[in-house]
Design an enzyme around this catalytic site. Structure first.
Site, mmCIF file in Angstrom:
data_model
loop_
_atom_site.group_PDB
_atom_site.id
_atom_site.type_symbol
_atom_site.label_atom_id
_atom_site.label_comp_id
_atom_site.label_asym_id
_atom_site.label_seq_id
_atom_site.Cartn_x
_atom_site.Cartn_y
_atom_site.Cartn_z
ATOM 1 N N LYS A 22 38.317 -41.678 28.038
ATOM 2 C CA LYS A 22 36.985 -40.988 27.914
ATOM 3 C C LYS A 22 37.040 -41.404 29.305
ATOM 4 O O LYS A 22 37.070 -40.218 29.866
ATOM 5 C CB LYS A 22 36.018 -42.119 27.560
ATOM 6 N N ASN A 23 37.079 -42.234 30.392
ATOM 7 C CA ASN A 23 36.870 -42.269 31.874
ATOM 8 C C ASN A 23 38.266 -41.299 32.382
ATOM 9 O O ASN A 23 37.816 -41.009 34.012
ATOM 10 C CB ASN A 23 36.516 -43.041 32.325
ATOM 11 N N CYS A 116 24.183 -44.519 29.433
ATOM 12 C CA CYS A 116 24.412 -46.505 28.915
ATOM 13 C C CYS A 116 23.797 -46.863 29.436
ATOM 14 O O CYS A 116 23.717 -46.994 30.907
ATOM 15 C CB CYS A 116 25.735 -47.168 28.833
ATOM 16 N N ARG A 121 22.746 -47.886 38.598
ATOM 17 C CA ARG A 121 23.527 -47.051 38.201
ATOM 18 C C ARG A 121 22.813 -45.460 39.417
ATOM 19 O O ARG A 121 22.518 -44.662 39.178
ATOM 20 C CB ARG A 121 23.458 -46.609 37.165
ATOM 21 N N ASP A 311 34.559 -52.678 32.073
ATOM 22 C CA ASP A 311 34.212 -51.507 30.850
ATOM 23 C C ASP A 311 35.129 -53.171 29.455
ATOM 24 O O ASP A 311 34.275 -52.039 28.799
ATOM 25 C CB ASP A 311 34.543 -50.929 30.669
ATOM 26 N N ARG A 404 30.331 -43.114 20.913
ATOM 27 C CA ARG A 404 30.005 -41.740 22.466
ATOM 28 C C ARG A 404 31.636 -42.280 22.892
ATOM 29 O O ARG A 404 32.018 -41.509 23.620
ATOM 30 C CB ARG A 404 29.066 -43.024 23.168
HETATM 31 N N1 EPU Z 1 30.041 -50.582 42.343
HETATM 32 C C1 EPU Z 1 29.969 -51.491 43.523
HETATM 33 N N2 EPU Z 1 31.003 -51.684 44.335
HETATM 34 C C2 EPU Z 1 32.047 -50.582 44.038
HETATM 35 C C3 EPU Z 1 32.149 -49.989 42.953
HETATM 36 C C4 EPU Z 1 31.000 -50.372 42.258
HETATM 37 O O1 EPU Z 1 28.743 -52.155 43.735
HETATM 38 O O2 EPU Z 1 33.135 -50.766 45.180
HETATM 39 C C5 EPU Z 1 28.862 -50.199 41.702
HETATM 40 C C6 EPU Z 1 28.325 -49.534 41.971
HETATM 41 O O3 EPU Z 1 27.161 -49.617 42.295
HETATM 42 C C7 EPU Z 1 28.331 -49.191 39.848
HETATM 43 C C8 EPU Z 1 28.484 -49.989 39.812
HETATM 44 O O4 EPU Z 1 29.396 -51.273 40.062
HETATM 45 O O5 EPU Z 1 26.780 -49.448 40.234
HETATM 46 C C9 EPU Z 1 29.547 -49.287 38.575
HETATM 47 O O6 EPU Z 1 30.748 -48.044 39.763
HETATM 48 P P1 EPU Z 1 30.754 -47.234 39.764
HETATM 49 O O7 EPU Z 1 29.810 -46.086 40.711
HETATM 50 O O8 EPU Z 1 31.668 -47.073 40.155
HETATM 51 O O9 EPU Z 1 30.631 -46.645 38.342
HETATM 52 P P2 EPU Z 1 30.638 -45.317 37.594
HETATM 53 O O10 EPU Z 1 31.557 -44.693 38.947
HETATM 54 O O11 EPU Z 1 29.100 -45.188 36.794
HETATM 55 C C10 EPU Z 1 32.379 -45.510 35.548
HETATM 56 C C11 EPU Z 1 32.952 -45.076 34.575
HETATM 57 C C12 EPU Z 1 31.889 -46.264 33.962
HETATM 58 C C13 EPU Z 1 32.237 -47.632 34.186
HETATM 59 C C14 EPU Z 1 32.716 -47.914 36.095
HETATM 60 C C15 EPU Z 1 33.651 -48.692 36.389
HETATM 61 C C16 EPU Z 1 33.134 -42.999 34.192
HETATM 62 C C17 EPU Z 1 32.640 -41.718 33.582
HETATM 63 N N3 EPU Z 1 31.808 -43.968 34.342
HETATM 64 O O12 EPU Z 1 30.918 -45.175 36.300
HETATM 65 O O13 EPU Z 1 32.603 -46.515 32.370
HETATM 66 O O14 EPU Z 1 32.117 -48.802 33.669
HETATM 67 O O15 EPU Z 1 33.154 -46.656 36.467
HETATM 68 O O16 EPU Z 1 34.274 -48.656 36.706
HETATM 69 O O17 EPU Z 1 33.849 -43.246 34.473
HETATM 70 C C18 EPU Z 1 32.108 -46.982 30.468
HETATM 71 O O18 EPU Z 1 33.143 -46.339 30.235
HETATM 72 O O19 EPU Z 1 31.629 -47.892 29.263
HETATM 73 C C19 EPU Z 1 30.916 -47.062 31.543
HETATM 74 C C20 EPU Z 1 29.879 -47.305 31.592
#
Ligand code: EPU
Length: 424
Positions: A22-23, A116, A121, A311, A404
């Site tokens: 998915k991601n 979600c 976020r 996840d 989803r």
């Molecule tokens: N964060 C940190 N420091 C870091 C990395 C992340 O503080 O070094 C915090 C961020 O502030 C944020 C959270 O951790 O609140 C998640 O980080 P990230 O920005 O990497 O998340 P994202 O890019 O919004 C993607 C996936 C999520 C998955 C996260 C973490 C996609 C479309 N979504 O989200 O997927 O949980 O990375 O691996 O790629 C899911 O599949 O259920 C899902 C939520």
């Protein structure tokens, strides 16, 4: 609303094919805007989030041809840069259009993204990156506009968090910028790597330095016209979910299409910490999980790659309920990722919530079926496999949240002998 009815306590048996990730699918669908040619994606998971991304591409003017797990996207002529509000509200992944759309068309109007509810976020990092690349941000009550009518300009960027989608957006924007961008503290998940590979296939100039640094030489607005084909890597969260499912239902399962050694090594290490040896066959790209399982309690702390993926932590907590002793789970990333705790407690689990980021599970407890409401994708699938392990009947409302991210989950579990049906 979708509703699943599950009668648990049965052993499962057989083979299950792992879907495309998915991601990886979501950013690569957005990256298809970075060529006037055709992007063919194989192994595309047939899940709700992918449907919404395709809807957005269509609304932007892209032509889509679809045949099951294969899709061809051609976005030669874009007709708008406005993301439809009803799509953005369904999916946080809609944020992934910021980079490619602003780089290519000079603007995006993005309503507040949904998805979600697992924590704050913030979108700040995405907007900051675009600002550093020379875009102007307009914050409104209903969303954001990001504008760069004269194109983006390469620069040095330090990502304050190694964000997955933040890295993807930054690279997708920088490839069309004028001059070089140095991106420091990038996310290193395999799906981020696949997005970078796709951009390279499109002819963009990206080099890694092996120190979480990328150097991107922008094309100064020159859009690729290449046709490319990409096969999505397997979904590592699905692999971990099915392994957990095999363990808690004491079943003998073989997972096919699990991909390379490097994708599977970190996942196997997680289950090893619970005392489970997962058998990986590199040649056949399969994983076999078979009882008996001698579980031992683990101390799980989520991390960026190659750490324990956030996840996967909800299914791992379920594993803790079937393990004698105290399993500690520490998820520092999202403060809302424990929404499944109340459900597992209702089913008989003993869980101590220490603070929004830490829980201690005391096992082993037997689980019993009950009525549940799915709060989000990963919590929902955890309820689902808990229901398969539990004695008696469970009902899961809002199961569309599970759809989803997990393709044809009811049919795939039925094929393994599970008593599960979609009753609405
Ligand atoms: N964060 C940190 N420091 C870091 C990395 C992340 O503080 O070094 C915090 C961020 O502030 C944020 C959270 O951790 O609140 C998640 O980080 P990230 O920005 O990497 O998340 P994202 O890019 O919004 C993607 C996936 C999520 C998955 C996260 C973490 C996609 C479309 N979504 O989200 O997927 O949980 O990375 O691996 O790629 C899911 O599949 O259920 C899902 C939520």
């Amino acid at each position: 609303m979708s509703i699943f009815k599950i009668t648990g306590g049965r052993k499962l048996k057989g083979q299950v094919a792992i879907s495309g990730r998915k991601n990886a699918a979501l950013p690569i669908l957005a990256a298809s805007l970075l060529t006037t040619g055709t992007v063919t994606i194989e192994n595309l998971p047939q899940i709700g989030d992918v449907e919404v991304m395709l809807e957005i591409l269509q609304a932007l003017g892209a032509k889509i041809e679809r045949d099951g797990e294969l899709v061809k996207i051609q976005s030669k002529d874009l007709t708008t840069t406005n993301i439809p509000v009803e799509c953005a509200q369904k999916l946080r992944g809609s944020i992934l259009f910021i980079g490619p759309l602003v780089a290519r068309a000079g603007s995006i109007t993005l309503p507040h993204p949904g998805g979600c509810i697992i924590g704050k976020r913030p979108v700040g990092l995405h907007l900051d990156v675009m600002e550093e690349l020379g875009a102007r941000i307009k914050n409104g009550a209903t969303g954001y506009s990001v504008l760069a009518p004269r194109g983006l300009k390469g620069t040095q960027i330090f990502l304050t968090e190694a964000s997955v989608t933040g890295t993807e957006n930054a690279v997708m924007a920088a490839v069309l910028a004028k001059g070089e961008t140095e991106l420091v503290n990038i996310a290193n998940e395999d799906h981020v790597t696949q997005v970078i590979q796709v951009l390279k296939q499109l002819g963009y100039d990206i080099n890694g330095t092996g120190k979480s640094v990328l150097r991107i030489t922008g094309s100064n607005g020159r859009l690729s016209s290449k046709n490319i084909t990409v096969k999505l890597i397997p979904d590592e969260i699905e692999i971990g979910t099915f392994i957990t499912c095999a363990i808690v239902t004491k079943s003998n399962l073989t997972l096919t299409n699990v991909g390379s050694h490097l994708i599977n090594l970190p996942i196997r290490a997680i289950f090893k910490s619970f005392g489970v040896n997962v058998l990986y066959n590199e040649k056949k790209e399969t994983i076999t999980v078979k009882p008996p399982f001698k579980l031992k309690p683990a101390h799980i702390k989520t991390g960026t790659w190659p750490g324990v993926p956030t996840d996967l932590q909800p299914p791992l907590a379920l594993l803790g309920t079937q393990t004698a002793g105290n399993t500690v789970i520490h998820d520092w990333m999202f403060e809302g990722r424990f929404a499944y705790v109340a459900s597992l407690e209702k089913m008989g689990a003993a869980i101590l919530t220490c603070d929004p980021h830490r829980i201690v599970i005391t096992g082993r407890t037997s689980l019993h079926g009950t009525k549940l409401v799915s709060p989000d994708l990963r919590a929902g699938v955890t309820q689902l496999i808990a229901a398969l392990a539990a004695e008696g009947e469970s009902i899961i409302e809002h199961a569309e949240l599970i759809d989803r991210g997990y393709a044809n989950i009811v049919e795939r579990l039925q094929a393994l002998g599970a008593r599960i049906e979609r009753i609405a």
